[in-house]
Design an enzyme around this catalytic site. Structure first.
Site, short mmCIF file in Angstrom:
data_model
loop_
_atom_site.label_atom_id
_atom_site.label_comp_id
_atom_site.label_asym_id
_atom_site.label_seq_id
_atom_site.Cartn_x
_atom_site.Cartn_y
_atom_site.Cartn_z
N GLU A 17 -14.08 -12.60 9.65
CA GLU A 17 -13.58 -13.86 9.09
C GLU A 17 -14.17 -14.13 7.71
O GLU A 17 -13.51 -14.66 6.82
CB GLU A 17 -13.96 -15.03 10.00
CG GLU A 17 -13.28 -15.04 11.36
CD GLU A 17 -14.06 -14.28 12.42
OE1 GLU A 17 -14.82 -13.35 12.09
OE2 GLU A 17 -13.89 -14.61 13.62
N GLY A 438 -11.51 16.28 -5.30
CA GLY A 438 -10.87 16.41 -3.98
C GLY A 438 -9.70 15.49 -3.77
O GLY A 438 -8.58 15.92 -3.55
N GLU A 490 -6.17 15.59 -0.22
CA GLU A 490 -6.68 14.77 0.89
C GLU A 490 -5.76 13.63 1.36
O GLU A 490 -6.25 12.60 1.84
CB GLU A 490 -8.07 14.19 0.56
CG GLU A 490 -9.09 15.25 0.15
CD GLU A 490 -10.49 14.69 -0.14
OE1 GLU A 490 -10.81 13.56 0.29
OE2 GLU A 490 -11.26 15.40 -0.81
N ARG A 521 -17.05 -6.08 1.56
CA ARG A 521 -16.73 -4.75 2.06
C ARG A 521 -17.52 -4.43 3.33
O ARG A 521 -18.74 -4.54 3.37
CB ARG A 521 -17.00 -3.69 1.01
CG ARG A 521 -16.61 -2.34 1.49
CD ARG A 521 -16.56 -1.28 0.41
NE ARG A 521 -16.62 0.03 1.05
CZ ARG A 521 -15.59 0.61 1.66
NH1 ARG A 521 -14.42 0.00 1.70
NH2 ARG A 521 -15.72 1.79 2.23
N TRP A 567 -23.77 8.53 7.44
CA TRP A 567 -22.80 7.45 7.49
C TRP A 567 -22.30 7.18 8.91
O TRP A 567 -21.23 6.61 9.12
CB TRP A 567 -21.66 7.72 6.50
CG TRP A 567 -22.11 7.63 5.07
CD1 TRP A 567 -23.33 7.14 4.65
CD2 TRP A 567 -21.42 8.02 3.89
NE1 TRP A 567 -23.42 7.20 3.29
CE2 TRP A 567 -22.27 7.74 2.78
CE3 TRP A 567 -20.16 8.57 3.64
CZ2 TRP A 567 -21.89 8.00 1.46
CZ3 TRP A 567 -19.79 8.82 2.32
CH2 TRP A 567 -20.64 8.54 1.25
N ASP A 605 -19.01 18.39 0.43
CA ASP A 605 -19.49 17.18 -0.23
C ASP A 605 -20.77 16.66 0.41
O ASP A 605 -20.84 16.55 1.63
CB ASP A 605 -18.44 16.06 -0.11
CG ASP A 605 -17.21 16.34 -0.96
OD1 ASP A 605 -17.37 16.90 -2.06
OD2 ASP A 605 -16.10 15.97 -0.54
N GLU A 611 -29.48 9.25 -0.46
CA GLU A 611 -29.79 7.99 0.21
C GLU A 611 -30.48 8.21 1.55
O GLU A 611 -31.03 7.28 2.11
CB GLU A 611 -28.53 7.14 0.38
CG GLU A 611 -27.57 7.70 1.40
CD GLU A 611 -26.29 6.89 1.47
OE1 GLU A 611 -25.68 6.67 0.42
OE2 GLU A 611 -25.92 6.50 2.58
N HIS A 647 -20.69 18.39 -4.02
CA HIS A 647 -20.47 17.25 -4.90
C HIS A 647 -21.39 16.09 -4.49
O HIS A 647 -21.59 15.83 -3.31
CB HIS A 647 -19.01 16.80 -4.82
CG HIS A 647 -18.79 15.44 -5.39
ND1 HIS A 647 -18.87 15.20 -6.73
CD2 HIS A 647 -18.54 14.25 -4.80
CE1 HIS A 647 -18.68 13.90 -6.94
NE2 HIS A 647 -18.48 13.30 -5.78
N HIS A 700 -14.70 5.33 -11.59
CA HIS A 700 -14.93 3.97 -11.09
C HIS A 700 -14.36 2.93 -12.05
O HIS A 700 -14.31 1.76 -11.74
CB HIS A 700 -16.42 3.72 -10.90
CG HIS A 700 -17.04 4.75 -10.01
ND1 HIS A 700 -17.61 5.91 -10.49
CD2 HIS A 700 -17.15 4.83 -8.67
CE1 HIS A 700 -18.04 6.64 -9.48
NE2 HIS A 700 -17.78 6.01 -8.36
N1 GLN Z 1 -13.96 14.91 -1.75
C1 GLN Z 1 -14.16 13.50 -1.72
C2 GLN Z 1 -13.10 12.82 -2.58
O1 GLN Z 1 -12.72 13.34 -3.56
C3 GLN Z 1 -15.52 13.12 -2.23
C4 GLN Z 1 -15.79 11.65 -2.09
C5 GLN Z 1 -17.20 11.23 -2.43
O2 GLN Z 1 -17.90 11.89 -3.12
N2 GLN Z 1 -17.64 10.11 -1.96
O3 GLN Z 1 -12.66 11.75 -2.29
ZN ZN Z 2 -18.29 11.30 -5.33
#
Ligand code: GLN
Ligand code: ZN
Length: 761
Positions: A17, A438, A490, A521, A567, A605, A611, A647, A700
Site C-alpha cells: 500500500e 545482455g 533476454e 521499489r 539476491w 553475470d 555487495e 559483468h 542509467h
Molecule cells: N545480463 C543482464 C542484463 O543485461 C545483466 C544485468 C545486471 O548486471 N544487473 O540485463
Molecule cells: Zn549491470
C-alpha cells in the site's frame, strides 16, 4: 518480567500500500492528505499487529515515506542547499526531491546519492555534509507519530532514532580532507532537543540505533561514542542503544560501558558473543537479546534459544528483553498471506508477524515456564524436525558431487595467454570488439505478453513463438548496428535471478514476500530451501535459436552463483558457501551444454559479488575465496577457445580488484561511464591481466553519448589498458531503455570503435 519488543516493522504494507500511495502522490493522482491517510492507516494496522502478537513495547518513528536515514537528515535540518530549504519544517515535497530529484511541487534538482544500507539490499539516502554544516530540529514527523502510537498503546511506546554517530558515519562530505566527526559538537545539541521533547511527551524509553558498532571503527570514532553518550543524558529518559547486523567484537566493552540504560545486540549473527555481552553488561542495565533472525525467513529453533536465554534470564530477570535481531524491514510482512506456497515448506518459515509470535513465545516460556507455551514449542519442534529430515531438502546426488570435486575443477585447462590465441583464431574479432551486456528493451508489449502467459491467457506455443520473433528482431537490430558479439536480448526473462531460480530445484517463490529495496521499489527474493540442482538445460534452446540467425558469435547469458545467492533468502542449515557451490555446479552444467550447442562466448553475470562482502574486513578473505572459487567452478569446464565473459555494474572495486582478476574470466565488462576516474584509479596500481570492457554508455541515464564522447572515454581507457585487450560496450543491460535511444547510442558506439580502429591501423 521479561519484555518482548521490536526494533521496527516493515513499512510497505502487505499489499504494498505504501508503494502504491507514494507513487500515486508523485503522479499527482492523490494529494498529500490522502497520502497521509494511507500512512496513518498502515501505522495503525502495524501497531495493532504488534500489540496483538503480545509485544510489551511497540516502536514509533520506524515508518517512512522513503527512507529512515533521509527522515533523520530532515529531522536534523540537514538539507543540501540546492533544495532551497529556508528553515522551519522540511516539506514533504522537499523530502521527495532529496530522495528522487522530483516531487509534485518545487524545481527538479539532482537527487541525493543512494547506497546500500550495511550488507542489506535496502538502500538509504546518503546525508550530504559540508564543513560549515549546521543543524536544527526541522521535522515533526517523529513526535507526531509518537503521539499517534501513544493513542494506540499508551505508555508502551518506544520511539526509534538513528543515533548521531551512525548517521554521521553514513554521511558523505564532498571535501574528503574534512573530518565528519568535527560536526559532532554541532549535532549533539539537536539530538539533545529531540530527546528532551520526547521526554516531555511522556516517553520513558527511546531506541538509539547505532549499527556502526558492528563495524571496524577507527579509534577516534570509538572515543566519540563515549563523549557523545555522556552528553546525551536526559533525566527520566532511558536509552536503549541498538546494534545489529553483526557481533560487537572489539567494540564490545565500549558498548557495554556506554552510559545508556540498555543495550540491544544481534543474537543471531553475534550468537557466539551473547554470553560475553551478558558478562560485561552490568545487570543494572537492560540486555536486549535479538535472538530471532530479522534478516531471513526461517522459523527459529525455540528450544535452542531458550537454553541460551535461561542463564541470562536467571541473572537479569526483568532486565532481559527479547526482540528480533534487527528491524523487520528486511523480512516480508506476513506468511499467512501466502496461499500458494507448499504447506510443508510454509511450515518451516516465519515472516515478520510470525517472528513477533516467536519472540512472545520465548518471553512466555521464560516468565511463565515452558508449559505455558507447550503447544507452540511442540509445533516448532515438529516443523524443524520435518525440515531436517525432509527428502526435498537434501539431494544425495548433489551432496555426492560436492564431496567429490576433483582437484583443478576450478581451473581452466590453460592460462589466459594461451586461451587468448585459441579464442582469436576461433572468433576472428576485430580490434576493440563491440558487444552489449545482455538485455534489450523490455517493451510494454513484452511485459504484457509475459503477464498474459503467466495468467494462462495465451497458450504456451503462442508465447514461445512471440519470444522467437522478439529474439529475431533483436538479432537483426544488432547486425544493423554492426556489433561484433551479439546477444539474444533476454526477452524471456522477468528478472535475472527469478528466471534461473524457477528452473532450478531447491528454489521456491512467494506471492507476497516483498521487501523494500529503496523508496517505493520492492523486491521479492526467492527462497532457497534445499540442495540446488538443475533438472534440465535452462537457456540452451534460446541461445541456440539466436545463434542460428546469425554468423556473428552469439553470447550465452547466465546469472552467476554469487548473485543467485546474494539476491535470495538463503537456507540457514547449510553454510552460504556450500549453497553457492551447489549453484555453481548447476551453472557449470549449463555452461557445458551451451558449449556443446556450439556457443563460443558465454557471459556469467556477477553484479552482486561486491555487495556480498562481509562488514568486517577480517572476514573478507574467506568470503572472496569461496565466492571466486564458485564462479571459477561454474566457468572452468570450457575449452580454451570458448570465451568466458563476466559483468559487474559498479566501479568501486579498487579494494577487491585482485579477486576480480582471480575470477579469471577472459573478458569483464563493468560500469564506468558515470565514474570513469574511479575505474582508472583501480588500474594504476594493478594491471588487470585479461580483457576488459569499461562501459562507455551510461544506461542509467536517458542521455545518448555522442561518438566524440565515446572516443574520448576509450582513449582515456587506452592509457591504462592495452588496446588489444579493450572491449567497447554499454555499462549494463539495456532493458530499461527505449528502442530509439538504444538505436542511436549503439550506432554511436559502433561508429566510435570503427573510428578508433581506423586511426590505429
Ligand atoms: N545480463 C543482464 C542484463 O543485461 C545483466 C544485468 C545486471 O548486471 N544487473 O540485463
Ligand atoms: Zn549491470
Amino acid at each position: 518480567m521479561t519484555i518482548a519488543h521490536n526494533l521496527g516493522f516493515p513499512r510497505i504494507g502487505i499489499k504494498r500500500e505504501m508503494k502504491k500511495a507514494v507513487e500515486a502522490y508523485w503522479q499527482g493522482k492523490i494529494d498529500s492528505q490522502a497520502l497521509e491517510q494511507t500512512g496513518q492507516a498502515l501505522r495503525q494496522r502495524h501497531w495493532q499487529l504488534q500489540l496483538q502478537a503480545g509485544l510489551d513495547w511497540i516502536p514509533a518513528g520506524d515508518f517512512s515515506w522513503y527512507d529512515h536515514v533521509l527522515d533523520t537528515s530532515c529531522l536534523l535540518g540537514c538539507v543540501p542547499e540546492r533544495f532551497q530549504h529556508s528553515g522551519g519544517n522540511v516539506s514533504l515535497d522537499t523530502y521527495f526531491r532529496m530522495a528522487r530529484g522530483r516531487a509534485p511541487s518545487g524545481d527538479p534538482q539532482p537527487a541525493c546519492e543512494m547506497t546500500k544500507w550495511f550488507d542489506t539490499n535496502y538502500h538509504y539516502i546518503v546525508p550530504e555534509l559540508h564543513p560549515e554544516q549546521t543543524f536544527s530540529l526541522s521535522s515533526d514527523k517523529l513526535f507526531k507519530e509518537t503521539t499517534e502510537a501513544q493513542a494506540v498503546a499508551g505508555e508502551a511506546v518506544k520511539p526509534v532514532i538513528l543515533g548521531p554517530l551512525s548517521w554521521l558515519w553514513l554521511g558523505k562530505c564532498q571535501d574528503d580532507k574534512f573530518n565528519k566527526l568535527d560536526l559532532l559538537p554541532r549535532l549533539l545539541p539537536v539530538y539533545g532537543e529531540i530527546l528532551a521533547r520526547l521526554s516531555a511527551q511522556g516517553i520513558s524509553w527511546v531506541q538509539m540505533d547505532e549499527p556502526i558498532l558492528a563495524l571496524d571503527l577507527p579509534g577516534e570514532w570509538q572515543t566519540a561514542f563515549e563523549n557523545a553518550y555522556n552528553k546525551l543524558q536526559i533525566r527520566g529518559l532511558n536509552q536503549l542503544l541498538t546494534v545489529y547486523f553483526g557481533p560487537l567484537e572489539d567494540n564490545l566493552k565500549l558498548a557495554c560501558d556506554l552510559p545508556v540504560a540498555g543495550l540491544h545486540v544481534d543474537g543471531v549473527r553475534g550468537a557466539g558473543e551473547l554470553a560475553r555481552v551478558d558478562d560485561w553488561l552490568s545487570t543494572h542495565k537492560v540486555l536486549s537479546a535479538g535472538i530471532i533472525d530479522g534478516r531471513n525467513i526461517w522459523r527459529a529453533d525455540l528450544d535452542r534459544q531458550l537454553e541460551k536465554l535461561a542463564p541470562m534470564h536467571q541473572r537479569r530477570g526483568g532486565n532481559l528483553w527479547l526482540a528480533p535481531s534487527c528491524s523487520l524491514l528486511h523480512t516480508p510482512v506476513d506468511l499467512s498471506a501466502e496461499t500458494k506456497l507448499d504447506p510443508e515448506l510454509k511450515s518451516w518459515l516465519a515472516f515478520s508477524v510470525q517472528k513477533l509470535d516467536e519472540v512472545v513465545t520465548l518471553k512466555r516460556a521464560l516468565s511463565e515456564g515452558p508449559d505455558s507455551v507447550a503447544q507452540q514449542l511442540d509445533e516448532c519442534r515438529k516443523a524443524l524436525d520435518a525440515r531436517r529430515h525432509s527428502s526435498r531438502v537434501t539431494h544425495p546426488e548433489v551432496r555426492q558431487r560436492m564431496s567429490e570435486i576433483p582437484q583443478g575443477y576450478d581451473q581452466r585447462a590453460n592460462p589466459y595467454a594461451i586461451r587468448r590465441q585459441a579464442q582469436r583464431q576461433k572468433l576472428q574479432l576485430p580490434l576493440l570488439p563491440t558487444t552489449t551486456i545482455g538485455s534489450f528493451p523490455q517493451t510494454r508489449e513484452i511485459r504484457a505478453k509475459r503477464r498474459a502467459f503467466k495468467n494462462g491467457d495465451i497458450p504456451e506455443p503462442d508465447y514461445l513463438a512471440f519470444l522467437r520473433e522478439q529474439i529475431a528482431f533483436m538479432v537483426k537490430k544488432q547486425e544493423e548496428y554492426g556489433l561484433d558479439v551479439l546477444v539474444h536480448g533476454e526477452p524471456e526473462r522477468n528478472d535475472m535471478v527469478e528466471y534461473f531460480g524457477e528452473q532450478l530445484s531447491g528454489y521456491a517463490f512467494t506471492e507476497n514476500g516483498w521487501v523494500q529495496s529503496y523508496g517505493s521499489r520492492c523486491v521479492k527474493p526467492p527462497v532457497i530451501y534445499g540442495d540446488v540442482a538443475r533438472p534440465r538445460a535452462m537457456t540452451v534452446e534460446w541461445i541456440r535459436y539466436a545463434q542460428s540467425l546469425t554468423d556473428k558469435p552469439m553470447k550465452g547469458m547466465l546469472t552467476g552463483p554469487v548473485t543467485m545467492l546474494q539476491w535470495s533468502f538463503v537456507r540457514d542449515d547449510l553454510p552460504r558457501s556450500d549453497t553457492c557451490l551447489q549453484i555453481a555446479l548447476a551453472l557449470r552444467d549449463e555452461v557445458s551444454d551451451l558449449e556443446k550447442a556450439g556457443i563460443g562466448v558465454i557471459q556469467i553475470d556477477e553484479p552482486a559479488l561486491r555487495e556480498g562482502l562481509p562488514l568486517r574486513k577480517k572476514d573478507w578473505p574467506a568470503y572472496l575465496e569461496w565466492a571466486v572459487r564458485s564462479f571459477r567452478i561454474a566457468a572452468a569446464c570450457v575449452k580454451d577457445e570458448t570465451q568466458i565473459h563476466t559483468h559487474m555494474c559498479y566501479a568501486e572495486f579498487n579494494d577487491i580488484i585482485e579477486s576480480i582478476a582471480a575470477l579469471d574470466a577472459d573478458v569483464i565488462t563493468i560500469e564506468t561511464s558515470r565514474s570513469k576516474m574511479e575505474l582508472l584509479d583501480a588500474f594504476s596500481n594493478f594491471e588487470y591481466p585479461n580483457e576488459i570492457g569499461p562501459g562507455v554508455y551510461d544506461i542509467h541515464s536517458p542521455n545518448i553519448p555522442t561518438v566524440a564522447e565515446i572516443v574520448a572515454l576509450l582513449e582515456a581507457a587506452m592509457e591504462k589498458i592495452p588496446v588489444d585487450r579493450l572491449w567497447v560496450n554499454p555499462d549494463c543491460g539495456l532493458k530499461t531503455r527505449q528502442w530509439p535511444e538504444v538505436d542511436e547510442a549503439l550506432t554511436h558506439l559502433v561508429t566510435a570503435a570503427k573510428l578508433l580502429r581506423a586511426s590505429l591501423a
